[in-house]
Design an enzyme around this catalytic site. Sequence first.
Site, short mmCIF file in Angstrom:
data_model
loop_
_atom_site.label_atom_id
_atom_site.label_comp_id
_atom_site.label_asym_id
_atom_site.label_seq_id
_atom_site.Cartn_x
_atom_site.Cartn_y
_atom_site.Cartn_z
N ASP A 6 -1.90 -3.03 -3.11
CA ASP A 6 -1.56 -2.81 -1.52
C ASP A 6 -2.21 -1.39 -1.47
O ASP A 6 -1.56 -0.50 -2.39
CB ASP A 6 -0.19 -2.61 -1.37
CG ASP A 6 0.29 -2.19 0.16
OD1 ASP A 6 -0.50 -1.98 0.78
OD2 ASP A 6 1.73 -1.98 0.26
N ASP A 12 2.66 5.57 -0.42
CA ASP A 12 4.09 5.19 -0.45
C ASP A 12 4.88 5.46 -1.80
O ASP A 12 5.92 5.98 -1.85
CB ASP A 12 4.40 3.58 -0.36
CG ASP A 12 3.75 3.30 1.12
OD1 ASP A 12 3.70 4.34 2.16
OD2 ASP A 12 3.63 1.99 1.51
N LYS A 38 2.60 -6.83 -0.18
CA LYS A 38 2.11 -5.84 1.01
C LYS A 38 3.26 -5.08 1.09
O LYS A 38 4.37 -5.34 0.92
CB LYS A 38 1.79 -6.68 2.19
CG LYS A 38 0.47 -7.36 2.09
CD LYS A 38 -0.90 -6.58 1.94
CE LYS A 38 -1.94 -7.24 1.72
NZ LYS A 38 -3.18 -6.70 0.97
N CYS A 39 3.09 -3.94 1.67
CA CYS A 39 3.81 -2.52 1.98
C CYS A 39 4.96 -3.20 2.79
O CYS A 39 4.47 -4.27 3.98
CB CYS A 39 3.34 -1.62 3.13
SG CYS A 39 4.02 -0.48 3.46
N PRO A 40 6.30 -3.06 2.71
CA PRO A 40 6.99 -2.08 1.90
C PRO A 40 7.56 -2.77 0.60
O PRO A 40 8.18 -2.27 -0.22
CB PRO A 40 8.05 -1.62 2.62
CG PRO A 40 8.51 -2.89 3.43
CD PRO A 40 7.13 -3.71 3.69
#
Length: 74
Positions: free
Chosen positions: A39, A45, A12-14
């Site tokens: 993600d 991103d 998952k981010c980041p």
Amino acid sequence: MNPVLYDLRGLKCPLPVIKTRKKLAAMASGTLIRVDTTDPLAVIDMPHFCNEDGHELVETEKTESGHRFLIRKR
């Protein structure tokens, strides 16, 4: 030249951007890397990361479980 495959599915981010940045730092300029992610935020991103760091986002592809990015290191 075949791209380096980098499987970041499930992160998952980041984390996808952080891990991609670290991986690219150890690679030669001009190297291609293909990053697989699940993600949903990676579609925002990754292009932002490439733009910020000066890498070329060669291709973005929607996959069954997320996105795949082809990046050329600057």
